[in-house]
Design a protein around this motif. Structure first.
Motif, PDB file in Angstrom:
ATOM      1  N   THR A 222      55.142  10.621  -5.544  1.00 42.89           N
ATOM      2  CA  THR A 222      55.544  10.009  -6.850  1.00 42.89           C
ATOM      3  C   THR A 222      56.626   9.117  -7.388  1.00 42.89           C
ATOM      4  OG1 THR A 222      53.395  10.196  -6.449  1.00 42.89           O
ATOM      5  CG2 THR A 222      53.868   8.850  -8.402  1.00 42.89           C
ATOM      6  N   LEU A 223      57.394   8.176  -6.732  1.00 40.02           N
ATOM      7  CA  LEU A 223      58.994   8.887  -7.560  1.00 40.02           C
ATOM      8  C   LEU A 223      58.660   7.550  -9.009  1.00 40.02           C
ATOM      9  CD1 LEU A 223      60.361   6.302  -3.780  1.00 40.02           C
ATOM     10  CD2 LEU A 223      60.426   9.336  -4.458  1.00 40.02           C
ATOM     11  N   GLY A 224      57.270   6.679  -8.936  1.00 33.48           N
ATOM     12  CA  GLY A 224      57.959   6.489 -10.236  1.00 33.48           C
ATOM     13  C   GLY A 224      56.103   6.140 -10.815  1.00 33.48           C
ATOM     14  N   GLY A 225      56.241   6.422 -12.518  1.00 36.63           N
ATOM     15  CA  GLY A 225      54.359   5.891 -13.040  1.00 36.63           C
ATOM     16  C   GLY A 225      53.660   6.914 -12.651  1.00 36.63           C
ATOM     17  N   SER A 226      52.724   6.816 -12.986  1.00 33.38           N
ATOM     18  CA  SER A 226      51.725   7.343 -12.238  1.00 33.38           C
ATOM     19  C   SER A 226      50.613   6.711 -11.559  1.00 33.38           C
ATOM     20  CB  SER A 226      51.103   8.315 -13.262  1.00 33.38           C
ATOM     21  OG  SER A 226      50.625   7.259 -14.996  1.00 33.38           O
ATOM     22  N   ARG A 227      49.406   7.786 -11.157  1.00 31.30           N
ATOM     23  CA  ARG A 227      48.357   7.200 -10.476  1.00 31.30           C
ATOM     24  C   ARG A 227      46.785   7.948 -10.035  1.00 31.30           C
ATOM     25  NH1 ARG A 227      50.482   5.608  -3.749  1.00 31.30           N
ATOM     26  NH2 ARG A 227      50.930   8.217  -3.628  1.00 31.30           N
ATOM     27  N   VAL A 228      46.098   7.631  -9.630  1.00 29.02           N
ATOM     28  CA  VAL A 228      45.877   8.299  -9.468  1.00 29.02           C
ATOM     29  C   VAL A 228      44.939   8.434  -7.741  1.00 29.02           C
ATOM     30  CG1 VAL A 228      42.799   9.621  -9.951  1.00 29.02           C
ATOM     31  CG2 VAL A 228      44.162   8.567 -11.644  1.00 29.02           C
ATOM     32  N   LEU A 229      44.672   9.358  -7.051  1.00 30.83           N
ATOM     33  CA  LEU A 229      43.788   9.630  -5.322  1.00 30.83           C
ATOM     34  C   LEU A 229      42.887   9.500  -5.854  1.00 30.83           C
ATOM     35  CD1 LEU A 229      44.510   8.488  -2.782  1.00 30.83           C
ATOM     36  CD2 LEU A 229      44.602  11.382  -2.705  1.00 30.83           C
ATOM     37  N   ARG A 230      41.781   8.794  -5.439  1.00 23.64           N
ATOM     38  CA  ARG A 230      40.316   8.835  -5.350  1.00 23.64           C
ATOM     39  C   ARG A 230      40.076   9.203  -4.114  1.00 23.64           C
ATOM     40  NH1 ARG A 230      35.475   6.703  -9.151  1.00 23.64           N
ATOM     41  NH2 ARG A 230      36.182   8.770 -10.640  1.00 23.64           N
ATOM     42  N   VAL A 231      39.034  10.247  -3.506  1.00 23.67           N
ATOM     43  CA  VAL A 231      38.277  10.665  -2.385  1.00 23.67           C
ATOM     44  C   VAL A 231      37.083  10.969  -2.669  1.00 23.67           C
ATOM     45  CG1 VAL A 231      38.799  12.372  -0.324  1.00 23.67           C
ATOM     46  CG2 VAL A 231      40.767  11.518  -2.605  1.00 23.67           C
ATOM     47  N   GLY A 232      36.883  10.896  -1.285  1.00 26.11           N
ATOM     48  CA  GLY A 232      35.287  11.033  -1.190  1.00 26.11           C
ATOM     49  C   GLY A 232      34.995  11.455  -0.470  1.00 26.11           C
ATOM     50  N   ARG A 233      34.240  13.190  -0.438  1.00 29.94           N
ATOM     51  CA  ARG A 233      34.065  13.924   0.419  1.00 29.94           C
ATOM     52  C   ARG A 233      32.897  14.942   0.591  1.00 29.94           C
ATOM     53  NH1 ARG A 233      33.867  18.779  -0.222  1.00 29.94           N
ATOM     54  NH2 ARG A 233      33.325  19.669  -2.229  1.00 29.94           N
ATOM     55  N   PHE A 234      32.426  15.398   1.480  1.00 29.52           N
ATOM     56  CA  PHE A 234      31.313  15.727   1.884  1.00 29.52           C
ATOM     57  C   PHE A 234      31.348  17.269   1.735  1.00 29.52           C
ATOM     58  CE2 PHE A 234      30.929  11.452   3.624  1.00 29.52           C
ATOM     59  CZ  PHE A 234      30.388  10.584   2.876  1.00 29.52           C
ATOM     60  N   PRO A 235      29.875  17.950   1.688  1.00 28.16           N
ATOM     61  CA  PRO A 235      30.331  19.505   1.658  1.00 28.16           C
ATOM     62  C   PRO A 235      30.140  19.897   3.135  1.00 28.16           C
ATOM     63  CG  PRO A 235      28.206  18.271   1.135  1.00 28.16           C
ATOM     64  CD  PRO A 235      28.954  17.109   0.957  1.00 28.16           C
ATOM     65  N   GLU A 236      29.774  19.443   4.457  1.00 25.77           N
ATOM     66  CA  GLU A 236      30.457  20.084   5.907  1.00 25.77           C
ATOM     67  C   GLU A 236      30.085  18.611   6.517  1.00 25.77           C
ATOM     68  OE1 GLU A 236      25.038  20.729   6.344  1.00 25.77           O
ATOM     69  OE2 GLU A 236      26.276  21.608   5.094  1.00 25.77           O
ATOM     70  N   PRO A 237      30.200  19.040   7.609  1.00 26.06           N
ATOM     71  CA  PRO A 237      30.611  17.861   8.882  1.00 26.06           C
ATOM     72  C   PRO A 237      28.981  17.165   9.239  1.00 26.06           C
ATOM     73  CG  PRO A 237      31.794  19.446   9.836  1.00 26.06           C
ATOM     74  CD  PRO A 237      30.192  20.043   8.273  1.00 26.06           C
ATOM     75  N   HIS A 238      29.436  15.140   9.540  1.00 24.58           N
ATOM     76  CA  HIS A 238      28.011  15.245   9.683  1.00 24.58           C
ATOM     77  C   HIS A 238      27.199  14.880   8.345  1.00 24.58           C
ATOM     78  CE1 HIS A 238      29.950  14.485  13.239  1.00 24.58           C
ATOM     79  NE2 HIS A 238      29.904  16.699  13.567  1.00 24.58           N
ATOM     80  N   SER A 239      27.551  15.320   6.649  1.00 29.42           N
ATOM     81  CA  SER A 239      26.935  14.955   6.288  1.00 29.42           C
ATOM     82  C   SER A 239      26.454  13.455   6.030  1.00 29.42           C
ATOM     83  CB  SER A 239      27.029  15.151   4.390  1.00 29.42           C
ATOM     84  OG  SER A 239      27.330  16.742   4.642  1.00 29.42           O
ATOM     85  N   ARG A 240      25.339  13.167   5.049  1.00 26.61           N
ATOM     86  CA  ARG A 240      24.645  11.837   4.952  1.00 26.61           C
ATOM     87  C   ARG A 240      25.135  11.492   3.847  1.00 26.61           C
ATOM     88  NH1 ARG A 240      19.303   9.470   6.566  1.00 26.61           N
ATOM     89  NH2 ARG A 240      19.338   9.625   3.898  1.00 26.61           N
ATOM     90  N   TYR A 241      25.535   9.413   3.294  1.00 33.10           N
ATOM     91  CA  TYR A 241      25.604   9.348   2.269  1.00 33.10           C
ATOM     92  C   TYR A 241      24.944   9.175   1.457  1.00 33.10           C
ATOM     93  CZ  TYR A 241      29.779   7.048   4.019  1.00 33.10           C
ATOM     94  OH  TYR A 241      31.328   7.508   4.904  1.00 33.10           O
TER      95      TYR A 241
END
Length: 93
Positions: free
Chosen positions: A22-41
């Motif tokens: 980040t060279l200037g300003g600010s932002r928020v990176l929102r990440v979707g993650r799962f507790p374990e491999p092959h988790s369902r939505y």
């Protein structure tokens, strides 16, 4: 610039390894993650209607993930991150 929200997405294979600064300003990176491999939505409630223009796994869709499956990562001036955004759903605000 004003407030901007990038549509939720998964990058192509060219972002298998990504280093961001980040060279200037600010932002928020929102990440979707799962507790374990092959988790369902998360199951949608009966009668759920997807928001127009959104994808099925959007990190901006509060019904798509459990609360602990969303990470908001603040990025301020001088912040850096190393990630593989080819492998996970994300968006920037």
């Amino acid at each position: 610039g004003g407030h901007m929200v990038m549509q939720s997405h998964t990058d192509g294979a060219t972002s298998l390894l990504h280093l961001g600064f980040t060279l200037g300003g600010s932002r928020v990176l929102r990440v979707g993650r799962f507790p374990e491999p092959h988790s369902r939505y998360r199951d949608r409630p009966r009668g759920y209607v997807r928001q127009p223009g959104s994808n099925e796994v959007s990190v901006w869709d509060e019904g798509a993930y459990d609360e602990d499956s969303i990470w908001d990562v603040p990025q301020e001036l001088g912040s850096a991150y190393l990630a593989s955004p080819f492998c996970f759903e994300h968006g920037v605000e």
